[in-house]
Each structure stands twice: as structure tokens, then as C-alpha cells.
Design a protein around this motif. Structure first.
Motif, mmCIF file in Angstrom:
data_model
loop_
_atom_site.group_PDB
_atom_site.id
_atom_site.type_symbol
_atom_site.label_atom_id
_atom_site.label_comp_id
_atom_site.label_asym_id
_atom_site.label_seq_id
_atom_site.Cartn_x
_atom_site.Cartn_y
_atom_site.Cartn_z
ATOM 1 N N MET A 146 0.836 -1.208 0.000
ATOM 2 C CA MET A 146 0.000 0.000 0.000
ATOM 3 C C MET A 146 0.868 1.255 0.000
ATOM 4 S SD MET A 146 -3.007 -0.714 2.782
ATOM 5 C CE MET A 146 -4.458 -0.347 1.799
ATOM 6 N N ALA A 147 0.351 2.318 -0.602
ATOM 7 C CA ALA A 147 1.027 3.614 -0.525
ATOM 8 C C ALA A 147 0.911 4.157 0.894
ATOM 9 C CB ALA A 147 0.395 4.584 -1.511
ATOM 10 N N TYR A 148 1.885 4.946 1.300
ATOM 11 C CA TYR A 148 1.848 5.535 2.638
ATOM 12 C C TYR A 148 2.580 6.862 2.653
ATOM 13 C CZ TYR A 148 6.790 4.373 3.298
ATOM 14 O OH TYR A 148 8.156 4.311 3.161
ATOM 15 N N THR A 149 2.351 7.591 3.726
ATOM 16 C CA THR A 149 3.227 8.720 4.019
ATOM 17 C C THR A 149 3.502 8.715 5.508
ATOM 18 O OG1 THR A 149 3.600 11.091 3.686
ATOM 19 C CG2 THR A 149 1.402 10.447 4.442
ATOM 20 N N ARG A 150 4.616 9.320 5.894
ATOM 21 C CA ARG A 150 4.948 9.449 7.313
ATOM 22 C C ARG A 150 4.961 10.915 7.718
ATOM 23 N NH1 ARG A 150 8.973 10.943 10.845
ATOM 24 N NH2 ARG A 150 10.313 11.665 9.155
ATOM 25 N N LYS A 151 4.357 11.220 8.847
ATOM 26 C CA LYS A 151 4.474 12.550 9.468
ATOM 27 C C LYS A 151 4.789 12.298 10.932
ATOM 28 C CE LYS A 151 3.653 14.522 5.798
ATOM 29 N NZ LYS A 151 4.634 15.374 5.127
ATOM 30 N N ASP A 152 5.944 12.764 11.405
ATOM 31 C CA ASP A 152 6.368 12.540 12.793
ATOM 32 C C ASP A 152 6.286 11.038 13.122
ATOM 33 O OD1 ASP A 152 6.736 15.307 13.033
ATOM 34 O OD2 ASP A 152 4.623 15.576 13.472
ATOM 35 N N ASP A 153 5.530 10.679 14.161
ATOM 36 C CA ASP A 153 5.489 9.265 14.550
ATOM 37 C C ASP A 153 4.250 8.574 13.979
ATOM 38 O OD1 ASP A 153 3.626 10.596 16.070
ATOM 39 O OD2 ASP A 153 4.002 9.442 17.896
ATOM 40 N N LYS A 154 3.726 9.100 12.893
ATOM 41 C CA LYS A 154 2.504 8.536 12.319
ATOM 42 C C LYS A 154 2.683 8.157 10.857
ATOM 43 C CE LYS A 154 -0.101 11.394 15.521
ATOM 44 N NZ LYS A 154 0.046 10.423 16.611
ATOM 45 N N ILE A 155 2.062 7.035 10.512
ATOM 46 C CA ILE A 155 2.002 6.574 9.123
ATOM 47 C C ILE A 155 0.546 6.722 8.692
ATOM 48 C CG2 ILE A 155 2.144 4.507 7.640
ATOM 49 C CD1 ILE A 155 4.886 5.333 8.461
ATOM 50 N N TYR A 156 0.332 7.193 7.477
ATOM 51 C CA TYR A 156 -1.031 7.302 6.968
ATOM 52 C C TYR A 156 -1.217 6.398 5.753
ATOM 53 C CZ TYR A 156 -1.352 11.177 10.157
ATOM 54 O OH TYR A 156 -1.353 11.926 11.297
#
Lengths: 219, 219
Positions: free
Chosen positions: A51-61
Motif C-alpha cells: 500500500m502507498a503511505y506517508t509518514r508525518k512525525d510518529d505517524k504513518i497514513y
């Protein structure tokens, strides 16, 4: 240096010398990719879906259709893990046993929740596109409400993680270095090839600067 | 054309138009790689581990240390699945929603057993090395018995499988084709870079023909 606590869940037993727990290294591996393997349990089987994802700080979306059985399943059960792996080289040894690969691999555990609010969802979907091609989202037409309505965005807060990295040469048995065999590393790289414009307009439109820049970085 | 029966386990629901069940296509995707994501359940969590593999007929072979908790766990539980995915392109659309990737992804379900007999184990370990670099095993020094003894080889007989493939251009909303945005596909390829000889002998030994051939095919 911030490190994830070693627990029975994230502690690396095989090849512990390759284990890394610091967030900086883990984040750099996550930021170097945009496709993750996301695990879920279906009918008692562990299944892994790219799956595609992105990371921001301690979170993956993550995102998907509102009908996505997998995202629904992990939201309900709270049970998933995420792996991101980059293959960096073939390690060719003098003996079969010491053949290996150079790689960077991260496994994440965390807590899940669905993002409900429209403007937050929209922003995060943009971040997922931008993880694939930086600075791209702002150049696109705004999302239609119906597109947003049929999309689910899942937030995964990383609570435990570990990375395993191999980034070195051949490691043969001492006595095997005398053998008259070639040994070495063949680096592996994922590259982009020349963009192929879609039919219609694109053939008469120059490729935008931010796509050109991204292509040049990885070609 | 031989196809896997569609069951609730392997039937693809999201993007069913991209689903493939025939063994020929599935095998060609498996044969194009040598690293699989192998799933197992640990403490209730689905975890996916990248592992080397080889395919022979309807069987996948994995290997690891005899202390490998993951191989032991799947042998005991019989519950695993295997995913192999190749990323083939970035699909850049006029709208965020239609951004996608071109890819070939296979998910396998099957039955597991350990290979016990030494000569069979040894042959299969050679096949795993040869999946990484064809014709390589026979050029190496023979395995020592102690190396064989500390290695476990697991046979996974494929009983159910499906593939998902996207291999086409942009698929935007009809009305968006009028928008003055660039759209297209940027192909992605995994390539090999110039081999780096190990210290010692290799600097004075020519790289063997079969490694040269493999490198030239993927450089």
C-alpha cells in the motif's frame, strides 16, 4: 538519540548485530519509500498487502476505498504491522551460506484510528501523493467531495519499531578467503525511466519542474 | 490455461479488474524476483518478513537458521501467506484520486513442511542462491555439513493464489482530460550497478561469465 524500547514484539533475535531501534534511522528508511507492506489477519491467515503511505512525525497514513476489507479489518482488530524494505545489493560470497543481500528493512507496530474530518483527510491524501512525488499535490485540481467521501484515511501511530540493516561487504569464513573464487557486492537500485506522457494534452505540455526534478534525482 | 479456483481466501475484491488467477502469469511474477514477504502471526500480530526464495513447479522454498522463530512458527501453525511485488511505474494523473502505480503483485497460500533429507536440502539451498544469480551455486565450494545442519529449508506448496497487475497508462475522469495538467507514467526499474570486488583474491580474478551475464541483463 531517541530509541524504541525493546520488547518481545520488536526485538530482533536473528542477526541482532543488524538491529537498529533509533527513530532517526527508522524514519530515514520510511522516508526513502512510499510503498509499505501492511499486514492483516484474514480467516486466521496473516496477509500482507502493498500500500502507498506517508509518514508525518510518529505517524504513518494509509488510504483506500471505503469498501477496503483490509483497512476495515485492521481498524476493527487493531492488529497490524507495517514493513518497508529497500533492497540495496546482492552479496556474493565464496560459500553459499554467506550469500546475502544488503538492505534496509523496518517493521512497525502501532495504534490505528480513522481520520474523519474532511480537511484533515484531504491534506493527508495530498501528503500520500507527495510521498510518491514531492510537491505534486498542490499542482493538481482540488479533490471533489464525492472523491473524498469514498476514500478512507487511516492513521497509524507508531508505538514500537525496529529496523534491520545490512550495508557492508562479504563476510566469508576466514579460511575461505584463500579460495580462488570471485566475491563481492553488486549494488541494487530502484530507478525511474523516461516519463511517458499520457494521450491528449500532455504531449504538448512540458513536464512540470517538480516532476523533472524528482525524475532527475532517481533516473 | 490452468487457473487457481477463486475462494474467499484468494478472491480479489478491490480492483477485481486487475485480478489474475492463472498459474502461468503468477509463476512469471514469482520467477522475476527472489525476495518475498512472508507472513506470520506473533502475539496476535500479523508480521511480514522479507526472505529469499526460489520457486520449483507449484512449490516455494524458504530457508533460515534452525533458530529462526518465524519459520518455526509457520511450520507449527501452518498459517502463512507469501507476497511478491514488483513496482513497475508511477502513474501520474490529473486528479489526486487517479494517481496509482503500475505493479505486479502475487499472494500465495499453501501448505508447509520441513525438508529433512540432506541432499534435498543442499540442492534446494543451491536453487535459492540461483534464483538470485542464475548458474551460480555450482561455481561455489561445496557446503560443509555443519552449515547444512544449522540451516532449515521449508517447502511451501501453493494451494491457492492470486495476482494483481496494473500495467497501463493514466485513467482519469473523462472531463479531466481537458485540464491543462501534465499526466503520464514514469516507469520504475530495479537495476544492478557495477560489481564491487571483495578484498583479497577477487581484485585479481575476473568476474565469472555467469555473473557478468546476469549483471548485463539488469544493469
Amino acid at each position: 538519540m531517541k530509541e524504541f524500547e525493546k520488547t518481545k514484539l520488536n526485538r530482533i533475535k536473528r542477526g541482532a548485530n543488524r538491529a537498529v531501534y533509533d527513530t532517526e534511522t527508522i524514519n530515514s528508511i520510511l522516508d526513502a519509500g512510499f510503498i509499505a507492506q501492511v499486514g492483516y489477519i484474514y480467516d486466521g491467515y496473516p496477509i500482507s498487502i502493498p500500500m502507498a503511505y506517508t509518514r508525518k512525525d510518529d505517524k504513518i497514513y494509509l488510504h483506500g476505498s471505503t469498501a477496503n476489507r483490509m483497512l476495515k479489518a485492521i481498524l476493527e482488530s487493531g492488529k497490524t504491522s507495517i514493513n518497508v524494505m529497500h533492497l540495496d545489493g546482492l552479496v556474493i560470497a565464496r560459500s553459499g551460506l554467506h550469500h546475502s543481500v544488503n538492505y534496509r528493512s523496518v517493521t512497525l507496530f502501532g495504534e490505528l484510528k480513522e481520520i474523519i474530518e474532511d480537511s484533515e483527510k484531504s491534506k493527508l491524501l495530498g501528503d500520500i501523493v507527495d510521498q510518491m512525488i514531492p510537491n505534486h499535490w498542490e499542482t493538481l485540481r482540488p479533490m471533489h467531495q464525492k472523491e473524498l467521501d469514498r476514500t478512507i484515511v487511516v492513521e497509524f501511530t507508531i508505538t514500537s519499531a525496529s529496523a534491520k540493516i545490512r550495508a557492508k561487504g562479504v563476510n566469508d569464513e576466514p579460511e575461505d578467503y584463500e579460495l580462488p573464487y570471485w566475491a563481492g557486492v553488486i549494488p541494487v537500485k530502484q530507478v525511474l525511466e523516461a516519463p511517458i506522457p499520457d494521450k491528449g494534452y500532455p504531449s504538448t505540455i512540458n513536464i512540470p519542474q517538480h516532476i523533472e526534478t524528482h525524475y532527475n534525482k532517481f533516473k
